[in-house]
Design a protein around this motif. Sequence first.
Motif, PDB file in Angstrom:
ATOM      1  N   GLU A  48      15.217   9.101  -8.746  1.00  8.72           N
ATOM      2  CA  GLU A  48      15.562   9.924  -7.696  1.00  8.72           C
ATOM      3  C   GLU A  48      14.399  10.611  -6.902  1.00  8.72           C
ATOM      4  OE1 GLU A  48      18.520  12.427 -10.140  1.00  8.72           O
ATOM      5  OE2 GLU A  48      17.360  13.944  -9.310  1.00  8.72           O
ATOM      6  N   GLY A  49      13.245  10.588  -7.481  1.00 10.30           N
ATOM      7  CA  GLY A  49      11.970  10.940  -7.090  1.00 10.30           C
ATOM      8  C   GLY A  49      11.817  10.040  -5.952  1.00 10.30           C
ATOM      9  N   LEU A  50      11.715   8.780  -6.261  1.00 11.24           N
ATOM     10  CA  LEU A  50      11.216   7.628  -5.596  1.00 11.24           C
ATOM     11  C   LEU A  50      12.195   7.702  -4.192  1.00 11.24           C
ATOM     12  CD1 LEU A  50      10.728   4.790  -8.082  1.00 11.24           C
ATOM     13  CD2 LEU A  50       8.987   5.700  -6.487  1.00 11.24           C
ATOM     14  N   THR A  51      13.474   7.836  -4.160  1.00 13.00           N
ATOM     15  CA  THR A  51      14.446   7.859  -3.209  1.00 13.00           C
ATOM     16  C   THR A  51      14.220   9.128  -2.399  1.00 13.00           C
ATOM     17  OG1 THR A  51      15.875   6.862  -4.812  1.00 13.00           O
ATOM     18  CG2 THR A  51      16.800   7.350  -2.768  1.00 13.00           C
ATOM     19  N   LEU A  52      13.841  10.146  -2.788  1.00 13.14           N
ATOM     20  CA  LEU A  52      13.622  11.210  -2.128  1.00 13.14           C
ATOM     21  C   LEU A  52      12.280  11.145  -1.301  1.00 13.14           C
ATOM     22  CD1 LEU A  52      14.083  14.386  -1.309  1.00 13.14           C
ATOM     23  CD2 LEU A  52      12.631  14.860  -3.388  1.00 13.14           C
ATOM     24  N   LEU A  53      11.334  10.644  -1.833  1.00 15.91           N
ATOM     25  CA  LEU A  53      10.130  10.262  -1.107  1.00 15.91           C
ATOM     26  C   LEU A  53      10.283   9.227  -0.126  1.00 15.91           C
ATOM     27  CD1 LEU A  53       7.115  10.619  -3.424  1.00 15.91           C
ATOM     28  CD2 LEU A  53       8.067  12.158  -2.063  1.00 15.91           C
ATOM     29  N   ALA A  54      11.251   8.196  -0.096  1.00 14.71           N
ATOM     30  CA  ALA A  54      11.502   7.161   0.358  1.00 14.71           C
ATOM     31  C   ALA A  54      12.403   7.592   1.784  1.00 14.71           C
ATOM     32  CB  ALA A  54      12.453   5.888   0.043  1.00 14.71           C
ATOM     33  N   SER A  55      13.365   8.536   1.473  1.00 17.65           N
ATOM     34  CA  SER A  55      13.920   9.254   2.647  1.00 17.65           C
ATOM     35  C   SER A  55      13.198  10.218   3.565  1.00 17.65           C
ATOM     36  CB  SER A  55      15.062   9.997   1.939  1.00 17.65           C
ATOM     37  OG  SER A  55      15.946   9.369   0.941  1.00 17.65           O
ATOM     38  N   MET A  56      12.009  10.803   2.718  1.00 15.38           N
ATOM     39  CA  MET A  56      11.099  11.895   3.664  1.00 15.38           C
ATOM     40  C   MET A  56      10.341  11.019   4.582  1.00 15.38           C
ATOM     41  SD  MET A  56      10.143  14.304   0.398  1.00 15.38           S
ATOM     42  CE  MET A  56       8.634  14.962   1.340  1.00 15.38           C
ATOM     43  N   SER A  88       0.746  -1.183  -0.164  1.00 13.04           N
ATOM     44  CA  SER A  88      -0.078   0.036  -0.082  1.00 13.04           C
ATOM     45  C   SER A  88       0.877   1.395   0.031  1.00 13.04           C
ATOM     46  CB  SER A  88      -1.125   0.057   1.226  1.00 13.04           C
ATOM     47  OG  SER A  88      -1.703  -1.170   1.406  1.00 13.04           O
ATOM     48  N   GLU A  89       1.942   1.295   0.985  1.00 13.83           N
ATOM     49  CA  GLU A  89       2.760   2.516   1.068  1.00 13.83           C
ATOM     50  C   GLU A  89       3.520   2.602  -0.384  1.00 13.83           C
ATOM     51  OE1 GLU A  89       5.809   4.494   3.970  1.00 13.83           O
ATOM     52  OE2 GLU A  89       6.361   2.505   2.991  1.00 13.83           O
ATOM     53  N   LEU A  90       3.952   1.761  -1.043  1.00 11.87           N
ATOM     54  CA  LEU A  90       4.722   1.642  -2.191  1.00 11.87           C
ATOM     55  C   LEU A  90       3.859   2.161  -3.336  1.00 11.87           C
ATOM     56  CD1 LEU A  90       7.034  -1.584  -1.613  1.00 11.87           C
ATOM     57  CD2 LEU A  90       7.830   0.904  -1.408  1.00 11.87           C
ATOM     58  N   ILE A  91       2.490   1.631  -3.370  1.00 15.90           N
ATOM     59  CA  ILE A  91       1.716   2.093  -4.392  1.00 15.90           C
ATOM     60  C   ILE A  91       1.517   3.636  -4.488  1.00 15.90           C
ATOM     61  CG2 ILE A  91      -0.614   2.052  -5.351  1.00 15.90           C
ATOM     62  CD1 ILE A  91      -1.106  -0.692  -4.141  1.00 15.90           C
ATOM     63  N   MET A  92       1.157   4.331  -3.115  1.00 20.31           N
ATOM     64  CA  MET A  92       1.358   5.467  -2.961  1.00 20.31           C
ATOM     65  C   MET A  92       2.285   6.547  -3.311  1.00 20.31           C
ATOM     66  SD  MET A  92      -1.310   7.362  -2.079  1.00 20.31           S
ATOM     67  CE  MET A  92      -1.834   8.816  -1.246  1.00 20.31           C
ATOM     68  N   LEU A  93       3.633   5.824  -2.722  1.00 18.86           N
ATOM     69  CA  LEU A  93       4.675   6.476  -3.014  1.00 18.86           C
ATOM     70  C   LEU A  93       5.087   6.569  -4.509  1.00 18.86           C
ATOM     71  CD1 LEU A  93       7.583   5.836  -0.500  1.00 18.86           C
ATOM     72  CD2 LEU A  93       8.279   5.653  -3.086  1.00 18.86           C
ATOM     73  N   SER A  94       4.923   5.416  -5.066  1.00 16.74           N
ATOM     74  CA  SER A  94       5.413   5.396  -6.637  1.00 16.74           C
ATOM     75  C   SER A  94       4.442   6.243  -7.524  1.00 16.74           C
ATOM     76  CB  SER A  94       5.359   3.967  -7.133  1.00 16.74           C
ATOM     77  OG  SER A  94       3.857   3.662  -7.076  1.00 16.74           O
ATOM     78  N   MET A  95       3.375   6.427  -6.982  1.00 20.93           N
ATOM     79  CA  MET A  95       2.278   7.501  -7.903  1.00 20.93           C
ATOM     80  C   MET A  95       2.728   8.758  -7.524  1.00 20.93           C
ATOM     81  SD  MET A  95       0.363   5.681  -9.973  1.00 20.93           S
ATOM     82  CE  MET A  95       1.704   4.517  -9.896  1.00 20.93           C
ATOM     83  N   GLN A  96       3.040   9.202  -6.062  1.00 21.45           N
ATOM     84  CA  GLN A  96       3.469  10.834  -5.666  1.00 21.45           C
ATOM     85  C   GLN A  96       4.636  10.957  -6.469  1.00 21.45           C
ATOM     86  OE1 GLN A  96       3.853   9.794  -1.431  1.00 21.45           O
ATOM     87  NE2 GLN A  96       1.858  10.881  -1.215  1.00 21.45           N
ATOM     88  N   SER A 118      -5.221   6.120  -5.561  1.00 19.02           N
ATOM     89  CA  SER A 118      -3.728   6.791  -5.329  1.00 19.02           C
ATOM     90  C   SER A 118      -3.675   7.569  -6.588  1.00 19.02           C
ATOM     91  CB  SER A 118      -2.698   5.483  -5.322  1.00 19.02           C
ATOM     92  OG  SER A 118      -2.803   5.102  -4.082  1.00 19.02           O
ATOM     93  N   VAL A 119      -3.826   7.289  -7.735  1.00 24.11           N
ATOM     94  CA  VAL A 119      -3.733   7.916  -8.823  1.00 24.11           C
ATOM     95  C   VAL A 119      -4.340   9.196  -8.811  1.00 24.11           C
ATOM     96  CG1 VAL A 119      -3.896   8.039 -11.175  1.00 24.11           C
ATOM     97  CG2 VAL A 119      -2.938   6.003 -10.427  1.00 24.11           C
ATOM     98  N   ALA A 120      -5.629   9.228  -8.187  1.00 24.75           N
ATOM     99  CA  ALA A 120      -6.472  10.307  -8.160  1.00 24.75           C
ATOM    100  C   ALA A 120      -6.135  11.273  -6.963  1.00 24.75           C
ATOM    101  CB  ALA A 120      -7.933   9.962  -7.823  1.00 24.75           C
ATOM    102  N   PHE A 121      -5.351  10.682  -6.050  1.00 26.02           N
ATOM    103  CA  PHE A 121      -5.074  11.548  -5.091  1.00 26.02           C
ATOM    104  C   PHE A 121      -3.781  12.420  -5.343  1.00 26.02           C
ATOM    105  CE2 PHE A 121      -2.174  11.955  -1.381  1.00 26.02           C
ATOM    106  CZ  PHE A 121      -3.133  12.822  -0.234  1.00 26.02           C
ATOM    107  N   CYS A 122      -3.044  11.572  -6.070  1.00 28.51           N
ATOM    108  CA  CYS A 122      -1.775  12.346  -6.714  1.00 28.51           C
ATOM    109  C   CYS A 122      -1.860  13.333  -7.903  1.00 28.51           C
ATOM    110  CB  CYS A 122      -0.737  11.349  -7.216  1.00 28.51           C
ATOM    111  SG  CYS A 122      -0.331  10.376  -5.592  1.00 28.51           S
ATOM    112  N   GLY A 123      -3.224  13.599  -8.157  1.00 26.61           N
ATOM    113  CA  GLY A 123      -3.768  14.601  -9.132  1.00 26.61           C
ATOM    114  C   GLY A 123      -3.777  13.920 -10.657  1.00 26.61           C
ATOM    115  N   GLY A 124      -3.486  12.677 -10.626  1.00 27.12           N
ATOM    116  CA  GLY A 124      -3.431  11.806 -11.904  1.00 27.12           C
ATOM    117  C   GLY A 124      -4.865  11.513 -12.221  1.00 27.12           C
TER     118      GLY A 124
END
Length: 404
Positions: A266-274, A105-113, A135-141
């Motif tokens: 890079e984006g995935l790594t940034l969100l994972a770090s956050m 679940s977290e990875l679905i959200m993170l990968s879409m964000q 998740s897609v809708a939440f992220c503006g997609g």
Amino acid sequence: MDEILKSDRLTHLKYDIRGPVYEKSLELESQGYKIISLNIGNPATFGFDAPDEIVHDIILNIRNAQGYSDSRGLFAARKAVMHHTQNIGLPGITINDIYIGNGVSELIMLSMQALLNEGDEVLIPTPDYPLWTASVAFCGGKPIHYVCDEAADWNPDLIDLESKITDRTRAIVVINPNNPTGAVYAKSVLEGIARIAERHKLIVFSDEIYDRILYDGTLHYPIAKMVNDTLCITMGGLSKNYRAAGFRGGWMIMSGARHRAKSYIEGLTLLASMRLCANVPTQYAIQTALGGYQSIKDLVIPAGRLYKQIMLAYNRMTAIPGVSCVKPRGALYIFPRLDLSQFNIADDEEFVYDLLTEQKVLVVAGTGFNYLDKNHFRIVCLPTVDELTIALDRIEAFLESRRK
Ligand SMILES: Cc1ncc(COP(=O)(O)O)c(C=O)c1O
């Protein structure tokens, strides 16, 4: 005082597995009614224990798990996932291609964000596991649903899928084995999806959380082995194969054309770090889970508990005139279809609501899985044969009471 409003981003989100009908079931329970809840695929609540070895290894390592880990995950956990990719014949995966998360679940959200800009489109199956759409809708997609064809054992319809690609499409989501349909996709269909994704330069996201829950000798083909010329992200976890949903452990494997996805990674790594890291005690279970004896095998063979339950549900439902169902090949669910011309039932939502209030059985309507036809429902097949039999008796009695 002014009312505190939720974010506008939540306006169109829904997750009916724990939605309004579920709320009604809680209300009935608070009035003293016993509800048979067949709405959530949560193995532990039906007496499926995680393997002792997993529980043991978490306990044994709990002292080592007090600090944050690397934000992509513990070395040993990622190495175990890497070895898993070698075992399934997916070459060239390095440890940095693997991220550990608090469940899929977290990875679905993170990968879409990390991916989506306003209005970007993602192709998602209908019916789907609704977290993908949300998740897609939440992220503006914009979730765009492609059809899975009931007449073709719920395999994706490739012509429909390709016809829905636009210049805003970014990715194709595949859920295989599928929740809610129980489909396990044919190799040729997966090859077709891989070629479409490569032709249109789309990312493939493959949710394979049920990849070891397979019946009647069905084979599962990881789509990552077929995707070379575009990025593929495969997700798996502890919740279903290892009956450890509450531990919240999952992983994400990047394969294919990673060299063209540097910015996204890079984006995935940034969100994972956050979010610092996934919970560490659970990460100690991943090596134990993926290696050694796979106890899920004992549950899915014909003498196994899961097999007996899911086939009981399938056989009982398909014996009712006016109910049909594609035989499940994997996962934990059946997704029967009601011929509404034979019953005094307006649609799937009325069916699940009245079934709950009259028979105290909770299932989820097909439209809860973003399915357009209002004539399906999903049964979770996790209760023991005895309890499931009571629930199926009640569903049958309800349908007979509504028969025209
Ligand atoms: C297809 C699918 N993906 C993901 C999940 C969520 O998995 P996790 O428990 O790892 O967050 C579920 C849960 O039911 C599921 O059915």
